[in-house]
Design an enzyme around this catalytic site. Structure first.
Site, PDB file in Angstrom:
ATOM      1  N   ASP A   5      50.233 -11.001  31.151  1.00 47.40           N
ATOM      2  CA  ASP A   5      49.697 -12.320  31.454  1.00 47.40           C
ATOM      3  C   ASP A   5      49.719 -13.236  30.235  1.00 47.40           C
ATOM      4  O   ASP A   5      48.836 -13.158  29.369  1.00 47.40           O
ATOM      5  CB  ASP A   5      48.253 -12.155  31.968  1.00 47.40           C
ATOM      6  CG  ASP A   5      47.616 -13.473  32.308  1.00 47.40           C
ATOM      7  OD1 ASP A   5      46.402 -13.487  32.575  1.00 47.40           O
ATOM      8  OD2 ASP A   5      48.334 -14.496  32.313  1.00 47.40           O
ATOM      9  N   ASP A  37      52.824 -19.429  32.207  1.00 50.08           N
ATOM     10  CA  ASP A  37      51.811 -18.436  32.550  1.00 50.08           C
ATOM     11  C   ASP A  37      52.338 -17.367  33.503  1.00 50.08           C
ATOM     12  O   ASP A  37      52.347 -17.555  34.724  1.00 50.08           O
ATOM     13  CB  ASP A  37      50.597 -19.135  33.174  1.00 50.08           C
ATOM     14  CG  ASP A  37      49.458 -18.175  33.409  1.00 50.08           C
ATOM     15  OD1 ASP A  37      48.386 -18.615  33.864  1.00 50.08           O
ATOM     16  OD2 ASP A  37      49.635 -16.970  33.143  1.00 50.08           O
TER      17      ASP A  37
HETATM   18  C1  LIG Z   1      44.718 -16.294  37.773  1.00 49.91           C
HETATM   19  C2  LIG Z   1      45.453 -15.514  36.671  1.00 49.91           C
HETATM   20  C3  LIG Z   1      44.666 -14.271  36.185  1.00 49.91           C
HETATM   21  C4  LIG Z   1      44.698 -13.232  37.297  1.00 49.91           C
HETATM   22  C5  LIG Z   1      45.842 -12.430  37.463  1.00 49.91           C
HETATM   23  C6  LIG Z   1      45.884 -11.475  38.474  1.00 49.91           C
HETATM   24  C7  LIG Z   1      44.807 -11.319  39.346  1.00 49.91           C
HETATM   25  C8  LIG Z   1      44.906 -10.282  40.468  1.00 49.91           C
HETATM   26  C9  LIG Z   1      45.406  -8.948  39.934  1.00 49.91           C
HETATM   27  C10 LIG Z   1      43.565 -10.059  41.149  1.00 49.91           C
HETATM   28  C11 LIG Z   1      45.898 -10.798  41.519  1.00 49.91           C
HETATM   29  C12 LIG Z   1      43.689 -12.124  39.189  1.00 49.91           C
HETATM   30  C13 LIG Z   1      43.619 -13.081  38.173  1.00 49.91           C
HETATM   31  C14 LIG Z   1      45.816 -16.466  35.538  1.00 49.91           C
HETATM   32  N1  LIG Z   1      46.372 -15.713  34.410  1.00 49.91           N
HETATM   33  N2  LIG Z   1      46.728 -16.507  33.317  1.00 49.91           N
HETATM   34  C15 LIG Z   1      44.631 -17.287  35.047  1.00 49.91           C
HETATM   35  N3  LIG Z   1      43.619 -16.838  34.333  1.00 49.91           N
HETATM   36  N4  LIG Z   1      42.825 -17.910  34.089  1.00 49.91           N
HETATM   37  N5  LIG Z   1      43.367 -18.999  34.624  1.00 49.91           N
HETATM   38  N6  LIG Z   1      44.507 -18.614  35.204  1.00 49.91           N
HETATM   39  C16 LIG Z   1      45.449 -19.534  35.846  1.00 49.91           C
HETATM   40  C17 LIG Z   1      44.783 -20.271  36.969  1.00 49.91           C
HETATM   41  C18 LIG Z   1      43.878 -21.265  36.722  1.00 49.91           C
HETATM   42  C19 LIG Z   1      43.282 -21.960  37.795  1.00 49.91           C
HETATM   43  C20 LIG Z   1      43.620 -21.608  39.083  1.00 49.91           C
HETATM   44  C21 LIG Z   1      44.500 -20.571  39.312  1.00 49.91           C
HETATM   45  C22 LIG Z   1      45.110 -19.892  38.263  1.00 49.91           C
HETATM   46  O1  LIG Z   1      44.654 -20.400  40.657  1.00 49.91           O
HETATM   47  C23 LIG Z   1      43.821 -21.396  41.277  1.00 49.91           C
HETATM   48  O2  LIG Z   1      43.192 -22.165  40.265  1.00 49.91           O
END
Ligand SMILES: C[C@H](Cc1ccc(C(C)(C)C)cc1)[C@H](NN)c1nnnn1Cc1ccc2c(c1)OCO2
Length: 326
Positions: free
Chosen positions: A33, A215
């Site tokens: 990530d 990302d």
């Molecule tokens: C979401 C991922 C982090 C994650 C990855 C995988 C998972 C599962 C395994 C359970 C599938 C959950 C979480 C992202 N990584 N940089 C992240 N971590 N922090 N912000 N973001 C990006 C963002 C930010 C805001 C938003 C979004 C996204 O989707 C909707 O609004």
């Protein structure tokens, strides 16, 4: 000097890509990530009720950092937290002998339910690592001094195994030249500026996308609301309040989306943007482009990254991102 390559295997609909990592004596599948900076895993300290179906890190092989803890909440409101160990971590043959490994003592439902993922391996800047009382380094920052070149690359594919490399660029993985753009790491992300865009190959590049992050841990491509609206007007999509996002016909007519980065145009095929049927067999798909409203910047997640070869490079002193057409 070290260098290595590890597979990135897609989940259904390429929702996330998982890579094998050895931590101590445990082999886990982690979600690499570039938008976060914690290396955490399900562990022997995670309640059994939360870790059904997951491989777990056995912290017995590690050295506990007494009094240390971590706690992270992601943008999609998922999260996890726990204790901290140092242990040997191996990724594609590249070894970090004393890497901070964050053992989960609690994870949110979406992590428990996503049984393919045994945790995350953060590749953003260590300045946003959540370990207290003393912040720890990411795997990349830990091994960086030992790498042949201070960079890693990402080659994600649509519905196919891709790879990450550490310490070298694999020129067989892209066509043409690499376009480099400067990275502003002040927020801890691989943040860059994206330029004009066009929908369906019409060269009328309109406005500009603006501040964005690369990302790998986000599935979709989050763009400014105006850009997203312009795309779906041409794609015959609509905002579906019930779904909480734009949907469009799955039937293969979705237009391509092109964006200028560093003066070069990169194109996401329309087929990547008809992301996934709302339910199995539905002819309406959830859109791979969604508005970045409330996030504060655009997010070039997997929908974009699987259309390019991306180079995350700190070998020149100040960080930069390289993009090349795949
Ligand atoms: C979401 C991922 C982090 C994650 C990855 C995988 C998972 C599962 C395994 C359970 C599938 C959950 C979480 C992202 N990584 N940089 C992240 N971590 N922090 N912000 N973001 C990006 C963002 C930010 C805001 C938003 C979004 C996204 O989707 C909707 O609004």
């Amino acid at each position: 000097a070290q260098s290595g390559e590890v597979a990135a295997d897609p989940q259904q609909y390429d929702q996330a890509y998982l890579s094998p990592v050895t931590i101590g004596n445990s082999e886990l599948m982690l979600d690499f990530d570039t938008g976060s900076a914690d290396l955490w895993a399900f562990s022997n300290e995670t309640p059994a009720s939360q870790s059904q179906g997951h491989e777990r890190y056995d912290s017995a092989t590690g050295t506990e950092l007494d009094g240390y803890s971590w706690s992270i909440t992601y943008g999609d409101q998922s999260g996890a937290g726990g204790n901290v160990y140092t242990d040997k971590v191996v990724v594609g043959g590249v070894t970090a002998t004393r890497q901070a490994v964050e053992a989960a003592t609690s994870v949110s439902a979406s992590f428990s339910q996503n049984i393919d993922s045994d945790g995350l391996l953060g590749l953003a800047f260590s300045s946003i690592n959540t370990v207290q009382p003393r912040q720890q380094t990411t795997f990349f920052d830990t091994v960086r001094p030992t790498l042949a070149k201070a960079l890693f690359t990402c080659d994600l594919r649509q519905g196919d195994a891709g790879s990450y490399t550490f310490g070298y660029i694999d020129s067989s993985k892209y066509q043409g030249t690499v376009t480099y753009v400067p990275v502003d790491d002040s927020q801890g992300f691989w943040q860059f500026t994206a330029g004009g865009y066009s929908v369906g190959g019409d060269n009328a590049t309109s406005g500009s996308v603006g501040t964005a992050i690369a990302d790998t841990g986000t599935s979709l491509l989050y763009l400014p609301a105006a850009v997203t609206k312009a795309y779906y007007e041409q794609a015959g999509g609509r905002y579906d309040n019930q779904q909480g996002g734009y949907t469009l016909p799955c039937n293969g007519g979705a237009p391509d989306f092109s964006v200028a980065i560093g003066g070069k145009t990169f194109t996401v095929p329309g087929s990547y943007i008809a992301y996934a049927p709302l339910t199995t067999g539905s002819s309406t798909c959830f859109g791979g482009i969604q508005p970045d409203t409330g996030i504060g910047f655009s997010i070039f997640g997997d929908v974009f990254l699987k259309a390019v070869y991306a180079i995350f490079d700190v070998s020149q002193g100040s960080p930069r991102l390289g993009f090349a057409a795949q």
